[in-house]
Enzyme design. Structure first.
Site, PDB file in Angstrom:
ATOM      1  N   SER A   1       1.231 -13.122  -6.461  1.00  0.00           N
ATOM      2  CA  SER A   1       1.293 -12.975  -7.918  1.00  0.00           C
ATOM      3  C   SER A   1       0.189 -13.757  -8.629  1.00  0.00           C
ATOM      4  O   SER A   1      -0.341 -14.735  -8.104  1.00  0.00           O
ATOM      5  CB  SER A   1       2.646 -13.452  -8.438  1.00  0.00           C
ATOM      6  OG  SER A   1       3.701 -12.832  -7.750  1.00  0.00           O
TER       7      SER A   1
HETATM    8  N1  SAH Z   1       6.392 -14.462  -4.212  1.00  0.00           N
HETATM    9  C1  SAH Z   1       5.276 -13.812  -3.544  1.00  0.00           C
HETATM   10  C2  SAH Z   1       4.934 -12.482  -4.154  1.00  0.00           C
HETATM   11  C3  SAH Z   1       5.463 -11.477  -3.250  1.00  0.00           C
HETATM   12  S1  SAH Z   1       5.215  -9.772  -3.567  1.00  0.00           S
HETATM   13  C4  SAH Z   1       4.065 -14.716  -3.486  1.00  0.00           C
HETATM   14  O1  SAH Z   1       4.057 -15.771  -4.121  1.00  0.00           O
HETATM   15  O2  SAH Z   1       3.128 -14.387  -2.754  1.00  0.00           O
HETATM   16  C5  SAH Z   1       6.874  -9.244  -3.280  1.00  0.00           C
HETATM   17  C6  SAH Z   1       7.389  -9.415  -1.877  1.00  0.00           C
HETATM   18  O3  SAH Z   1       8.726  -8.947  -1.877  1.00  0.00           O
HETATM   19  C7  SAH Z   1       6.652  -8.606  -0.823  1.00  0.00           C
HETATM   20  O4  SAH Z   1       6.201  -9.432   0.191  1.00  0.00           O
HETATM   21  C8  SAH Z   1       7.716  -7.612  -0.311  1.00  0.00           C
HETATM   22  O5  SAH Z   1       7.603  -7.347   1.085  1.00  0.00           O
HETATM   23  C9  SAH Z   1       8.992  -8.371  -0.623  1.00  0.00           C
HETATM   24  N2  SAH Z   1      10.198  -7.550  -0.723  1.00  0.00           N
HETATM   25  C10 SAH Z   1      10.367  -6.351  -1.331  1.00  0.00           C
HETATM   26  N3  SAH Z   1      11.636  -5.941  -1.217  1.00  0.00           N
HETATM   27  C11 SAH Z   1      12.304  -6.905  -0.514  1.00  0.00           C
HETATM   28  C12 SAH Z   1      13.655  -7.053  -0.062  1.00  0.00           C
HETATM   29  N4  SAH Z   1      14.595  -6.141  -0.301  1.00  0.00           N
HETATM   30  N5  SAH Z   1      13.972  -8.174   0.623  1.00  0.00           N
HETATM   31  C13 SAH Z   1      13.052  -9.129   0.893  1.00  0.00           C
HETATM   32  N6  SAH Z   1      11.763  -9.034   0.499  1.00  0.00           N
HETATM   33  C14 SAH Z   1      11.388  -7.939  -0.198  1.00  0.00           C
END
Ligand code: SAH
Length: 216
Positions: free
Chosen positions: A60
């Site tokens: 993000s």
């Molecule tokens: N907080 C992260 C941003 C991640 S982007 C950072 O600081 O880098 C969102 C993430 O959510 C992705 O890696 C995706 O694989 C994960 N995601 C999406 N749906 C999910 C679910 N149902 N359970 C766990 N992770 C999930």
């Protein structure tokens, strides 16, 4: 410009954009974002932008990380749940501001990389699980705070049920017919209060575990 100078410039930019929470700013100062960004984007690690990570996901924008973290109103004794570990950057920031952080990621490759970063930075109060975060972490509930870093398509009642009364949940949501917003939900004695905070674009919150073709 070296990494430290770039980081200071980013922190000044965040202040200019209205981030004033000193706890959040100092947590962001302590976490080296370059460690969470792929090799090819190293020179942009301290730009105020979203960057791609493995498995088609994103780390993000620092400003969104700062604003969502501030909106959580964290305290040092709190037990916090994050859904969507991704690179682990948001988790690392949160870990400096709470007692224990539980984080769930459905992509094994991302989870393994994030775990290695937590170890390298000696962030020993983070507990990571590979799994479907849309089901929360019932064994550890209730949580004081919950943050979802992928966009939900509907109100996550399963997660709300794992939030303590008086607890706060922050998530990007785009319910049918509504535009995408980051909202703050507050669980009260008689229900849930909802407040729209800002616009943001997130990758979707998906159900279940990835198929092999999705890239682990
Ligand atoms: N907080 C992260 C941003 C991640 S982007 C950072 O600081 O880098 C969102 C993430 O959510 C992705 O890696 C995706 O694989 C994960 N995601 C999406 N749906 C999910 C679910 N149902 N359970 C766990 N992770 C999930």
């Amino acid at each position: 410009m070296n990494g430290d100078a770039r980081k200071i410039r980013l922190l000044m930019e965040l202040r200019k954009q209205g981030v004033s929470d000193t706890g959040v700013l100092s947590a962001m100062e302590r976490v080296p974002r370059e460690l969470f960004v792929p090799e090819a984007f190293q020179d942009q690690a301290y730009e105020n932008i979203t960057l791609p990570i493995d498995a088609g996901q994103t780390i993000s924008q620092p400003q969104i990380v700062a604003e969502m973290t501030a909106a959580l109103e964290l305290g040092p004794r709190m037990k916090v749940l994050e859904i969507g570990t991704g690179s682990g950057y948001q988790a690392a920031i949160l870990s400096h501001l709470c007692r224990r952080l539980y984080t769930i990621e459905r992509h094994r490759t991302l989870a393994k990389e994030a775990e290695a970063r937590f170890a390298e930075l000696r962030l020993s109060n983070i507990v990571l699980q590979i799994g479907d975060g849309s089901q929360g972490w019932p064994q550890q509930a209730p949580f004081d705070r919950i943050i979802v870093t992928a966009q939900a398509a509907m109100m996550p009642d399963v997660l709300l049920a794992q939030l303590r009364e008086g607890g706060v949940m922050i998530l990007p949501i785009a319910e049918s017919g509504r535009e995408q917003k980051v909202v703050r939900l507050r669980r009260t004695a008689d229900g849930v209060e909802r407040e729209a905070l800002m616009d943001a674009r997130f990758v979707p919150l998906l159900n279940g575990m990835p198929a092999a073709a999705e890239g682990g």
